[in-house]
Design a protein around this motif. Structure first.
Motif, PDB file in Angstrom:
ATOM      1  N   GLY A 111      31.511  23.689  78.884  1.00 37.17           N
ATOM      2  CA  GLY A 111      30.612  24.881  79.538  1.00 37.17           C
ATOM      3  C   GLY A 111      30.018  25.341  79.287  1.00 37.17           C
ATOM      4  O   GLY A 111      30.163  25.195  77.675  1.00 37.17           O
ATOM      5  N   ALA A 112      28.391  26.071  80.179  1.00 40.82           N
ATOM      6  CA  ALA A 112      27.727  27.057  79.556  1.00 40.82           C
ATOM      7  C   ALA A 112      28.118  27.756  78.329  1.00 40.82           C
ATOM      8  O   ALA A 112      27.099  28.535  78.154  1.00 40.82           O
ATOM      9  N   MET A 113      29.346  28.906  78.540  1.00 41.17           N
ATOM     10  CA  MET A 113      29.026  29.930  77.874  1.00 41.17           C
ATOM     11  C   MET A 113      30.406  29.210  77.087  1.00 41.17           C
ATOM     12  O   MET A 113      31.748  30.638  76.585  1.00 41.17           O
TER      13      MET A 113
ATOM     14  N   GLU B  67      41.168  35.968  91.300  1.00 45.23           N
ATOM     15  CA  GLU B  67      40.370  36.511  91.037  1.00 45.23           C
ATOM     16  C   GLU B  67      38.956  36.685  91.375  1.00 45.23           C
ATOM     17  O   GLU B  67      38.450  36.113  92.374  1.00 45.23           O
ATOM     18  N   SER B  68      37.959  37.484  91.162  1.00 38.85           N
ATOM     19  CA  SER B  68      37.179  38.107  91.816  1.00 38.85           C
ATOM     20  C   SER B  68      36.148  36.949  91.026  1.00 38.85           C
ATOM     21  O   SER B  68      36.271  36.721  90.773  1.00 38.85           O
TER      22      SER B  68
ATOM     23  N   LYS C  24      34.987  32.366  83.722  1.00 38.58           N
ATOM     24  CA  LYS C  24      35.630  31.443  83.444  1.00 38.58           C
ATOM     25  C   LYS C  24      35.734  29.870  83.491  1.00 38.58           C
ATOM     26  O   LYS C  24      36.033  28.871  82.762  1.00 38.58           O
ATOM     27  N   ALA C  25      35.213  29.538  85.048  1.00 36.98           N
ATOM     28  CA  ALA C  25      34.688  28.707  85.017  1.00 36.98           C
ATOM     29  C   ALA C  25      33.574  27.536  83.866  1.00 36.98           C
ATOM     30  O   ALA C  25      33.341  26.684  83.612  1.00 36.98           O
TER      31      ALA C  25
ATOM     32  N   GLY D 261      33.825  28.827  80.855  1.00 34.46           N
ATOM     33  CA  GLY D 261      34.100  28.155  79.724  1.00 34.46           C
ATOM     34  C   GLY D 261      35.118  29.552  78.785  1.00 34.46           C
ATOM     35  O   GLY D 261      34.965  28.987  77.711  1.00 34.46           O
ATOM     36  N   VAL D 262      34.433  30.592  79.071  1.00 37.19           N
ATOM     37  CA  VAL D 262      34.528  32.360  78.602  1.00 37.19           C
ATOM     38  C   VAL D 262      36.331  32.199  78.317  1.00 37.19           C
ATOM     39  O   VAL D 262      37.115  31.640  78.850  1.00 37.19           O
ATOM     40  N   VAL D 263      36.402  32.614  76.940  1.00 40.40           N
ATOM     41  CA  VAL D 263      37.453  33.632  76.121  1.00 40.40           C
ATOM     42  C   VAL D 263      37.818  34.696  76.796  1.00 40.40           C
ATOM     43  O   VAL D 263      37.048  35.453  76.084  1.00 40.40           O
ATOM     44  N   SER D 264      39.001  35.444  77.467  1.00 37.48           N
ATOM     45  CA  SER D 264      39.038  36.530  78.383  1.00 37.48           C
ATOM     46  C   SER D 264      39.863  37.499  76.607  1.00 37.48           C
ATOM     47  O   SER D 264      40.921  37.302  76.732  1.00 37.48           O
ATOM     48  N   LEU D 265      38.872  38.737  76.152  1.00 31.14           N
ATOM     49  CA  LEU D 265      40.444  39.193  75.433  1.00 31.14           C
ATOM     50  C   LEU D 265      40.829  40.628  76.436  1.00 31.14           C
ATOM     51  O   LEU D 265      42.163  41.399  75.901  1.00 31.14           O
ATOM     52  N   GLY D 266      40.593  40.839  76.929  1.00 32.72           N
ATOM     53  CA  GLY D 266      40.850  41.679  78.393  1.00 32.72           C
ATOM     54  C   GLY D 266      40.229  42.528  79.385  1.00 32.72           C
ATOM     55  O   GLY D 266      38.751  42.027  79.512  1.00 32.72           O
TER      56      GLY D 266
END
Length: 485
Positions: free
Chosen positions: A68-70, A103-104, A111-112, A114-119
């Motif tokens: 994805g873009a990110m 999810e907001s 998320k779509a 491709g980010v990885v969420s640390l919290g």
């Protein structure tokens, strides 16, 4: 490890694409830094194990050619965005134990991508504050000096990005809550046009003002992130059905012929001389790049702060009526239903939130609605009209972002009105719903970051980003907090 922390989002995406490193390696580097900088209290909820799983999934997508873009970029989410399966608190005791089953829209779009969420990142309770002093989970701290505030309400987001605990983060801006902490922490904070990013799934403060936006270390990174956050959402009645351009392509480096407005009303009495000097320097940078600088007038600026502090608490009073202890979050038992409401709200809301609910309820009450709330709405229209008139003559407007550098946590003003004055340069654009960006532009004599703000026409984030990119290059701001070294 350090090399990975120094990369921009744009640089990391290139490195991931060329297999220089993996999303797992990048995520591990940021988790290590987040653990090292825990004393800043930037996070409310850490999701490191989940992040490692997301990074593995990202590497698998990239290997399959479906990135994805990110994809693979480690980010933090301000704890005002509802996140499915993860505690969401709005930094308030009243939302204890609230784990959304949805999810907001904005975090879902990321998320779509491709980010990885640390919290989830710290903030002023319900986004009400300009210093991150009003969190139930304690204040976030400024990476440049942990005895100082990081700004607010998106203080945890600004601190985490500045400290390299995340590559980028979401923020929300109601009266300056992306731009001002960006200035205090030496990062880029971009408030898009009202309606550019969906508000669905973001815990509401003031519905006619709240707007999500990106916080990152470079203008290009903020542009990339905004591209993944923005877009029409039928679930939000205030979401604008306009096309989402490739914001990063706006960074041409060419502003020849661009008309830059400098509002005379922003030169307020007693302004910090270092802020004035930096503003003058910003004017010279843009002139040297070929822009034409024009003095403009925004005559209703002097009324903006008072107008904001009528409208925002009024909307907060209405929005926060839903927290009653019945359906979710904190519940304090009482003998009657009314007792339960009163005890829950008394225990669950912090002092600043209570203050704003009281002010908001007062200005909406019978006999005062016309005198305060309706009058404020009329003045808001005049503030917006000032900008409409100015943009007939200029393409962007250059102002300071904040009237001072970051101040001490212990020495923060006790008087709430004195605290509200920190929003003097950011509130007018919020009332008008126009886009604005903070660009780190220099250091104070005490070695603290200072920022300049560029404002633009509604839905013309591209011109704002183009001008900001030139100013970023001219300022050549390369300083970083000692906690990163």
């Amino acid at each position: 490890m350090t090399g990975l922390l120094d990369k921009s989002v744009a640089g990391a995406l290139k490195g991931l694409a060329s297999k220089e490193f993996t999303a797992v390696e990048l995520t591990d580097a940021y988790i290590a830094q987040a653990e090292k900088t825990r004393s800043l209290n930037a996070f409310i909820t850490e999701t490191f194990d989940k992040a490692r799983d997301e990074a593995k999934a990202s590497d698998a997508r990239r290997a399959a050619g479906n990135a994805g873009a990110m994809d693979g970029i480690p980010v933090g989410i301000k704890d005002l965005f509802c996140t499915e399966g993860t505690l969401t608190t709005a930094a308030s005791h009243i939302l204890d134990g609230f784990v959304p089953q949805y999810e907001s829209t904005v975090s879902g779009k990321l998320k779509a991508a491709g980010v990885v969420s640390l919290g989830k990142l710290n903030l002023d309770e319900f986004a009400m504050g300009g210093a991150n002093l009003h969190s139930y989970y304690g204040p976030a701290r400024n990476p440049w000096d942990p005895t100082l505030v990081p700004g607010g309400s998106s203080g945890g987001s600004a601190a985490a990005v500045s400290a390299r605990a995340v590559m980028a983060a979401t923020g929300t801006d109601t009266g300056g809550s992306i731009r001002q902490p960006g200035a205090y922490c030496g990062i880029v904070g971009l408030k898009p046009t009202y309606g550019r990013c969906s508000r669905w799934g973001i815990v509401a403060f003031a519905s006619s003002l709240d707007q999500a936006g990106p916080m990152a270390r470079t203008v290009e990174d903020a542009a990339i992130m905004l591209g993944s956050m923005a877009g029409f959402d039928p679930k939000d009645s205030t979401s604008a059905n306009v096309a989402v351009p490739d914001f990063a392509k706006a960074l041409t480096g060419d502003i020849r012929g661009l008309k830059v407005g400098v509002p005379k009303e922003y030169r307020v009495d007693g302004m910090n001389p270092e802020i004035v000097a930096l503003w003058d320097k910003g004017v010279e940078w843009l002139k040297a790049a070929g822009a034409e600088v024009v003095e403009i007038s925004l005559p209703h600026t002097k009324h903006a702060l008072a107008t904001y502090y009528v409208i925002a608490p009024a909307e907060a009073s209405s929005n926060l009526a839903r927290y009653d202890g019945v359906r979710y979050g904190l519940r304090v038992p009482g003998e009657t239903l009314d007792d339960m409401y009163e005890l829950t709200r008394a225990a669950g809301f912090g002092r600043e939130v209570k203050r704003r609910i009281l002010i908001g309820t007062y200005v909406l009450s019978a006999g005062y609605y016309d005198a305060y709330y309706l009058k404020a709405q009329r003045v808001r229209a005049l503030v917006a009209q000032d900008f409409t008139e100015a943009f007939k003559k200029v393409d962007v407007i250059l102002t300071p972002t904040a009237p001072t550098p970051a101040f001490s946590i212990e020495g923060a003003p006790e008087d709430p009105v004195a605290m509200y004055l920190n929003d003097v340069f950011t509130v007018p654009a919020s009332l008008a719903g126009i886009p604005g960006i903070n660009v780190p532009a220099g250091l104070s004599s005490g070695g603290l970051p200072l920022g300049l703000q560029i404002l633009g026409r509604p839905f013309d984030e591209e011109t704002v980003i183009r001008a900001a990119g030139v100013m970023e290059a001219s300022a050549a701001f390369s300083a970083k907090p000692s906690i990163v070294a």
